[in-house]
Design an enzyme around this catalytic site. Structure first.
Site, short mmCIF file in Angstrom:
data_model
loop_
_atom_site.label_atom_id
_atom_site.label_comp_id
_atom_site.label_asym_id
_atom_site.label_seq_id
_atom_site.Cartn_x
_atom_site.Cartn_y
_atom_site.Cartn_z
N ARG A 4 8.32 3.99 -4.57
CA ARG A 4 8.32 3.08 -3.41
C ARG A 4 7.31 1.96 -3.60
O ARG A 4 7.59 0.80 -3.25
CB ARG A 4 8.05 3.87 -2.12
N LYS A 13 6.31 -1.86 2.14
CA LYS A 13 5.10 -1.23 2.72
C LYS A 13 3.96 -2.22 2.52
O LYS A 13 3.15 -2.11 1.59
CB LYS A 13 4.84 0.14 2.07
N GLU A 28 12.52 2.63 14.06
CA GLU A 28 11.56 3.68 13.70
C GLU A 28 10.46 3.64 14.76
O GLU A 28 10.71 3.19 15.87
CB GLU A 28 11.03 3.45 12.28
N ARG A 39 -7.71 -21.21 -1.28
CA ARG A 39 -6.68 -20.71 -0.37
C ARG A 39 -5.46 -21.60 -0.41
O ARG A 39 -5.56 -22.79 -0.13
CB ARG A 39 -7.23 -20.65 1.06
N TYR A 69 0.83 -1.20 0.00
CA TYR A 69 0.00 0.00 0.00
C TYR A 69 0.86 1.25 0.00
O TYR A 69 2.07 1.19 0.17
CB TYR A 69 -0.98 -0.01 1.18
C1 LIG Z 1 6.27 1.91 9.88
C2 LIG Z 1 6.30 3.24 9.22
N1 LIG Z 1 7.46 3.92 9.16
C3 LIG Z 1 7.54 5.13 8.58
C4 LIG Z 1 6.42 5.74 8.04
C5 LIG Z 1 6.54 7.10 7.38
O1 LIG Z 1 6.48 6.99 5.99
P1 LIG Z 1 5.97 8.21 5.09
O2 LIG Z 1 6.78 9.38 5.46
O3 LIG Z 1 6.21 7.75 3.69
O4 LIG Z 1 4.51 8.39 5.41
C6 LIG Z 1 5.19 5.07 8.06
C7 LIG Z 1 4.02 5.70 7.46
O5 LIG Z 1 2.91 5.37 7.70
C8 LIG Z 1 5.13 3.79 8.64
O6 LIG Z 1 3.98 3.12 8.70
#
Ligand SMILES: Cc1ncc(COP(=O)(O)O)c(C=O)c1O
Length: 290
Positions: free
Chosen positions: A53, A148, A180, A101, A34
């Site tokens: 990305r 993502k 993070e 599945r 996503y």
């Molecule tokens: C785990 C995680 N890290 C970092 C970010 C920040 O990413 P962005 O600046 O592209 O929104 C997000 C955004 O939702 C995230 O879910």
């Protein structure tokens, strides 16, 4: 209230008329990726970087991209025509609907594409002024956090740790180093120097993170990308969060202890101002994609 218009496999429909198969691999396995793109006054922030990305995430999970970046941008513009004002655009692509599945990736499935737009909720003036509280936790997620992925259970569990504590985010540490937060990237400032963890497989490559590094360079802030030890975070003068919806936000307590002076610091204020200037220029730009 009428249901907002959303995008489903090339069609614009009221959200409440979209039905997704229970066999969709996104539903069964979280087998999808996503993006979330902020739009200021109809202008997408760093659209090309977001679709780059998306492509990287799709390559990592071996999912063929149904659209070129230009096609994606055109579809998003079509959706945004129904959503005036500042918006957050959510885009999801899953591996589609197989006959049965099975963990193994089936060949030749059409992906499921879903997009919706909702009013962009950036931090309140009070949150910007006072900063927010965070707690910390061990980063128990997998080794592919750069994808993502819609498989967000690790992030959901991590975020709930702070929700239960009445805090805004959960700052994560893996083997004694900052990664993070549950849904944001994290920066620290010590002695006027900003530091951020490297963009490896342990963090999401945030588009806001990249934007902040560019703004720091243009604004001549001292900036380092390097491993950041947990002790450095706990002893930092400033801590910031960044994401597409949080923009850049100061953390003023971590695990109940004040960060630096316990108020948003001077380097944060500078970065926040640079970000607001960038946004204002984007909203005034003639093209849709920024
Ligand atoms: C785990 C995680 N890290 C970092 C970010 C920040 O990413 P962005 O600046 O592209 O929104 C997000 C955004 O939702 C995230 O879910």
């Amino acid at each position: 209230m009428t249901s907002p218009i959303a995008h489903f496999n090339g069609k614009l429909l009221p959200l409440d008329q979209i039905a997704i198969s229970p066999l969709d691999r996104g539903f069964l396995f979280g087998d999808g990726v996503y993006e979330v793109i902020p739009a200021y006054g109809g202008r997408l922030l760093r659209a090309r970087e977001h679709f780059r990305r998306l492509q990287r995430s799709m390559d990592e999970i071996r999912l063929a991209n149904p659209h070129t970046p230009d096609e994606w941008i055109a579809e998003v513009e079509r959706l945004l025509a129904h959503h005036p004002g500042n918006q957050s655009v959510y885009i999801q692509v899953t591996r589609g609907v197989p006959a049965k599945r099975d963990h193994v990736m089936p060949a030749g499935l059409a992906p499921t594409v879903f997009m919706m737009a909702s009013p962009l909720a950036t931090p309140s003036p009070e949150a910007v002024e006072k900063g927010v509280a965070c707690v910390s936790a061990k980063d128990f997620r997998w080794e592919k956090c750069h994808i993502k992925s819609t498989s967000l259970l690790g992030n959901v569990l991590a975020r709930q740790v702070s929700a239960d504590a009445g805090a805004a985010e959960t700052v994560l540490f893996r083997d004694g180093f900052l990664t993070e937060a549950a849904a944001s990237n994290v920066f620290i400032v010590k002695g006027g120097v900003v530091a951020a963890a490297p963009q490896d497989n342990h963090i999401l490559l945030g588009i806001t993170y990249e934007l902040l590094t560019d703004l720091a360079r243009e604004g001549k802030l001292r900036f380092e990308i390097r491993p950041v030890a947990e002790a450095e975070v706990r002893g930092a003068d400033e801590i910031w969060l960044s994401s597409s919806t949080k923009e850049v936000l100061a953390v003023t307590t971590l695990d109940g202890k004040p960060v630096g002076a316990g108020v948003p610091g001077p380097v944060f204020r500078r970065m926040h101002a640079l970000f607001q200037e960038y946004k204002a220029k984007l909203a005034a730009a003639p093209a849709v994609a920024g």
